[in-house]
Design a protein around this motif. Structure first.
Motif, PDB file in Angstrom:
ATOM      1  N   LYS A  55      42.701  13.625  73.302  1.00 34.33           N
ATOM      2  CA  LYS A  55      43.772  14.466  72.774  1.00 34.33           C
ATOM      3  C   LYS A  55      43.407  15.937  72.953  1.00 34.33           C
ATOM      4  O   LYS A  55      42.329  16.378  72.563  1.00 34.33           O
ATOM      5  N   LYS A  56      44.311  16.684  73.539  1.00 30.89           N
ATOM      6  CA  LYS A  56      44.058  18.098  73.823  1.00 30.89           C
ATOM      7  C   LYS A  56      44.471  18.970  72.642  1.00 30.89           C
ATOM      8  O   LYS A  56      45.098  18.504  71.695  1.00 30.89           O
ATOM      9  N   GLU A  57      44.128  20.244  72.729  1.00 27.87           N
ATOM     10  CA  GLU A  57      44.404  21.161  71.622  1.00 27.87           C
ATOM     11  C   GLU A  57      45.895  21.311  71.353  1.00 27.87           C
ATOM     12  O   GLU A  57      46.310  21.549  70.215  1.00 27.87           O
ATOM     13  N   ASP A  58      46.714  21.183  72.410  1.00 35.73           N
ATOM     14  CA  ASP A  58      48.160  21.319  72.222  1.00 35.73           C
ATOM     15  C   ASP A  58      48.817  20.026  71.750  1.00 35.73           C
ATOM     16  O   ASP A  58      50.051  19.940  71.665  1.00 35.73           O
ATOM     17  N   GLY A  59      47.989  19.016  71.439  1.00 36.63           N
ATOM     18  CA  GLY A  59      48.518  17.757  70.931  1.00 36.63           C
ATOM     19  C   GLY A  59      48.901  16.761  71.999  1.00 36.63           C
ATOM     20  O   GLY A  59      49.286  15.629  71.685  1.00 36.63           O
ATOM     21  N   VAL A  60      48.806  17.149  73.259  1.00 37.26           N
ATOM     22  CA  VAL A  60      49.147  16.256  74.369  1.00 37.26           C
ATOM     23  C   VAL A  60      47.923  15.423  74.747  1.00 37.26           C
ATOM     24  O   VAL A  60      46.802  15.937  74.776  1.00 37.26           O
ATOM     25  N   TYR A  61      48.170  14.152  75.027  1.00 34.68           N
ATOM     26  CA  TYR A  61      47.072  13.262  75.404  1.00 34.68           C
ATOM     27  C   TYR A  61      46.831  13.307  76.908  1.00 34.68           C
ATOM     28  O   TYR A  61      47.727  13.646  77.697  1.00 34.68           O
ATOM     29  N   GLY A  62      45.627  12.962  77.302  1.00 28.28           N
ATOM     30  CA  GLY A  62      45.282  12.900  78.715  1.00 28.28           C
ATOM     31  C   GLY A  62      45.949  11.723  79.408  1.00 28.28           C
ATOM     32  O   GLY A  62      46.760  10.998  78.819  1.00 28.28           O
ATOM     33  N   SER A  63      45.600  11.495  80.655  1.00 26.88           N
ATOM     34  CA  SER A  63      46.217  10.441  81.455  1.00 26.88           C
ATOM     35  C   SER A  63      45.626   9.076  81.107  1.00 26.88           C
ATOM     36  O   SER A  63      44.632   8.970  80.381  1.00 26.88           O
ATOM     37  N   LEU A  64      46.253   8.040  81.669  1.00 32.39           N
ATOM     38  CA  LEU A  64      45.741   6.685  81.474  1.00 32.39           C
ATOM     39  C   LEU A  64      44.343   6.549  82.063  1.00 32.39           C
ATOM     40  O   LEU A  64      43.478   5.879  81.487  1.00 32.39           O
ATOM     41  N   ASP A  65      44.118   7.191  83.203  1.00 33.17           N
ATOM     42  CA  ASP A  65      42.777   7.155  83.801  1.00 33.17           C
ATOM     43  C   ASP A  65      41.750   7.788  82.870  1.00 33.17           C
ATOM     44  O   ASP A  65      40.611   7.311  82.761  1.00 33.17           O
ATOM     45  N   ASP A  66      42.152   8.876  82.201  1.00 27.82           N
ATOM     46  CA  ASP A  66      41.251   9.514  81.232  1.00 27.82           C
ATOM     47  C   ASP A  66      40.923   8.554  80.090  1.00 27.82           C
ATOM     48  O   ASP A  66      39.770   8.455  79.650  1.00 27.82           O
ATOM     49  N   LEU A  67      41.959   7.844  79.631  1.00 27.76           N
ATOM     50  CA  LEU A  67      41.764   6.915  78.519  1.00 27.76           C
ATOM     51  C   LEU A  67      40.813   5.785  78.914  1.00 27.76           C
ATOM     52  O   LEU A  67      39.894   5.443  78.162  1.00 27.76           O
TER      53      LEU A  67
END
Length: 520
Positions: A55-67
């Protein structure tokens, strides 16, 4: 004995019956080391941690690959634990009275039981049969529960039929699979005393009488002579009292433990012909023990006269399979590869034979109304006529859960969600282990009802009311549907924690019907 009821025994109860039939428990309270996979709860916790990590500072989550990359770091590892065998036995006994709360609980306990079976029977070369029967018997009971709709009368006879016919037939099937070149004569597993039948067959094959076997055991009292005892002079030798008592018990309705009877008969292997090896001898003895103990459980329910189809012929054994036919068909419909083409081809005929048998049982609701199979209700959308129609509400003496379901539908028509909820809850409790295939349309309507109520309450900003009143109904229905196998099992990859199922088509069809009904 279980009291008379219009519901089948729970999976937790049947689980104990299977463990007892396998003679799993003994007086030793041993420490057993278990290799246990991570639980679903542990994996969900790790997945939440992985989401927080991307989870990034702006509240947006990373990509599926990141997960996926992160979950491989958080994924819980398998572990080892040491438990007393009696601890597992107590857990089994507890669940026989309360039932499994979820499929995950069932799978977790199954891991422990498989380890115990291997620990207990590996040295006798019968562990493979023990594990196969344990796994397959439970799978076949889940299928029986899914396909057999109970009427309002006691279901004792139907349950006795399952134990006496289906499971003993399964025992013969598994024995043949383990011994493809077997020359042992067909064992009459459907006779009242299969262990005595095995003992008689063993004596005939080895050319040794039970009297001489008792004399052999009397020689052993002089010291550990083992096979040398067979070379002694038996002319004036007395018989061993304990050996006689063991053989006499083979004709009594009392549970038999492996260590009680097998050491008595094992010396006969000295005279086995070359075509029959000792493992085959032990395997047939173990199969006979299972059949004997199943007979004891049948007798616990009272007098039982098997139906006309009760004779287990060679052809019936060839037509049966370790995997339930509906499970094989499920896999075929979902394009899952089946390793053995012949078994796949036989699955439709086996499935129809199963349906024909259970629909004619005296306690079957199919005698009073036309009920499609569970596969027809899902893949051919036969469920719609039960959700939309009123045929199930017209039975004069039908089971009460159907009446409660009809009352819930009437309440929905009147727009009274609270009253519908009350009737749905009552119907759900009574439908478990009784509804058979009809649980599928009932489940779809319950889920659609919960989903529509969530939408309504969310629009009012009253989600807490859904959690308080409606969430329990949906989760209760979903847990039971997964436990018995109405809905597909979803598994998590142990490394990526992503879920997948072998039955994606089945899953999509059920979800699609729930969504469509929820919009009405």
């Amino acid at each position: 004995m279980i009291p008379a009821t219009n519901q089948l025994p729970t999976l937790g109860y049947l689980h104990k019956v299977i463990c007892d039939s396998l003679g799993l428990w003994n007086s030793d309270n041993e420490d057993v080391t278990f290799h246990v996979t991570a639980t679903e709860q542990e994996r969900r916790t790790a997945l939440r941690q992985a989401f927080d990590a991307i989870k990034k500072e702006d509240g947006v989550y990373g990509s599926l690959d990141d997960l996926v990359a992160v979950t491989t770091q958080f994924a819980p590892k398998d572990s080892q634990s040491v438990k007393k065998s009696r601890t597992i036995q107590s857990y089994v006994n507890h669940l026989s009275k309360t039932d499994f709360e979820s499929l995950e609980e069932y799978i977790e306990l199954r891991q422990y039981i498989i380890v115990l079976l291997n620990e207990r029977y590996a040295r006798w070369s019968v562990a493979e049969l023990a594990v196969s029967f344990y796994m397959s018997a439970l799978a076949h009971y889940r299928e029986f529960v899914r396909e057999y709709a109970c009427d309002a009368q006691s279901q004792k006879y139907s349950y006795q039929c399952f134990l006496s016919q289906d499971l003993r037939l399964l025992t013969g099937t598994l024995t043949r699979e383990l011994l493809p070149d077997d020359t042992w004569p067909d064992a009459a597993l459907n006779e009242p005393w299969p262990l005595k039948g095995f003992a008689d067959a063993a004596c005939k094959i080895t050319g040794t009488s039970l009297h001489k076997l008792h004399q052999y055991h009397e020689f052993q009292r002089e010291g550990p002579l083992n096979e040398q005892a067979w070379t002694r002079d038996f002319t004036s030798q007395g018989v061993n009292t304990r050996s006689k008592q063991v053989i006499e018990r083979l004709r009594k309705y009392s549970r038999m433990k492996w260590e009680t009877f097998y050491p008595t008969l094992q010396p006969l292997t000295y005279y086995l012909p070359k075509a029959i090896h000792e493992k085959a001898f032990a395997t047939h003895a173990f199969a006979a023990m299972i059949a004997h103990n199943l007979n004891v459980h049948v007798a616990d329910y009272g007098p039982f006269e098997p139906p006309a189809r009760g004779h287990l012929t060679h052809g019936q054994v060839d037509q049966s399979h370790a995997i339930p036919s509906s499970d094989l068909l499920d896999q075929l419909f979902n394009d899952y590869p089946i390793g053995h083409e012949v078994f796949a081809q036989q699955a439709p005929n086996r499935y129809q034979a199963l349906l024909a048998g259970i629909r004619t049982l005296p306690g079957s609701l199919s005698l009073a109304m036309d009920i499609p199979s569970s596969l027809e209700l899902i893949y051919e959308k036969e469920h719609r006529r039960f959700v939309e129609g009123t045929s199930h509400a017209t039975l004069a003496n039908g089971p009460n859960w159907l009446k409660e379901w009809a009352r819930a539908r009437d309440a929905l028509f009147l727009g009274d969600a609270g009253l519908a909820l009350a009737h749905f809850n009552t119907a759900l409790d009574q439908a478990k282990y009784a509804a058979g295939p009809l649980f599928i349309p009932f489940y779809i309507q319950v889920c659609a009802f919960c989903k529509s109520q969530y939408r309504v309450l969310s629009e009012r900003k009253e989600e807490e009311l859904f959690e308080r009143f409606y969430e329990g109904l949906g989760s209760n229905a979903a847990h039971y549907a997964k436990l018995v196998g109405y809905t597909p099992q979803w598994e998590r990859d142990p490394k990526t924690l992503m879920t997948h199922t072998m039955l994606p088509l089945k899953s999509r069809l059920i979800i699609r019907e729930i969504d469509a009904l929820a919009k009405i």
